[in-house]
Design an enzyme around this catalytic site. Sequence first.
Site, PDB file in Angstrom:
ATOM      1  N   GLY A 120       0.819  -1.212   0.000  1.00  0.00           N
ATOM      2  CA  GLY A 120       0.000   0.000   0.000  1.00  0.00           C
ATOM      3  C   GLY A 120       0.849   1.256   0.000  1.00  0.00           C
ATOM      4  CB  CYS A 121       3.767   2.261   2.041  1.00  0.00           C
ATOM      5  SG  CYS A 121       2.942   2.065   3.630  1.00  0.00           S
ATOM      6  CB  THR A 122       5.083   0.357  -2.856  1.00  0.00           C
ATOM      7  OG1 THR A 122       6.004  -0.166  -1.894  1.00  0.00           O
ATOM      8  CG2 THR A 122       5.772   0.465  -4.207  1.00  0.00           C
ATOM      9  CB  ALA A 125       5.619   6.293  -2.294  1.00  0.00           C
TER      10      ALA A 125
END
Length: 230
Positions: A120-122, A125
């Site tokens: 999710g964070c990738t 970003a």
Amino acid sequence: MSKETRKKSSKAASGSPTPRKKGTQTRTKATKKPATTQQAATRKSTKASTVAASHKATSKQLKSSESTAAPARAAKGALSEGQKAPAFGLPRDGGGLARLADYAGKKLVLFFYPRADTPGCTREAIDFSRLKDAFTAAGTSVLGISADPPKAQEKFRDKHKLAVPLISDERHEMLEAYGAWGEKSMYGRTFLGILRTTVLVGADGRVARIWRNVRVDGHAEDVLAAATSL
């Protein structure tokens, strides 16, 4: 009765039990096979029951976890819209510090993510990196923040060719000040961690908009629209 006749009679009498013994052995062997088959069937049944029980238990646990999952909650007294943005000065990827004062008089997007290089964070970003030029055109800078050390942030940036600066807040000072640190619930376990949050700071240094419990899909586009209209 002659001697020869008595001998024949004796042999016939003594030999008669022998066929009965063979018959007994045959019956014994015949009854052993079903016992073995029954044991095998019992073992198979037990194994099948164990597997079924195992799957059943796992399924119950997941169902229970989903039913007990609750939205993440920011700490009491968390930052709200209209307040002055808290000052910060923290290490960033590539060395040096990133300070709120560096963006005075400009609009600024701060997106807080739980952990570098997780799915999710990738995606989040990468989405903000993809829209970097559009944010620049809207007079807005973008910073990503997590508790990962600077080296991990640099590895994350290089692996996915990220184009936005990444800040390291290992002591959670900025995370707590912006309400991005709080109680989370996952798989039936409650703990403190980073809450996926985005804050838009206006050119006047005040918080213009806060997104809590962020869903990644389409989020960067929503933030860009808000920054453009501010």
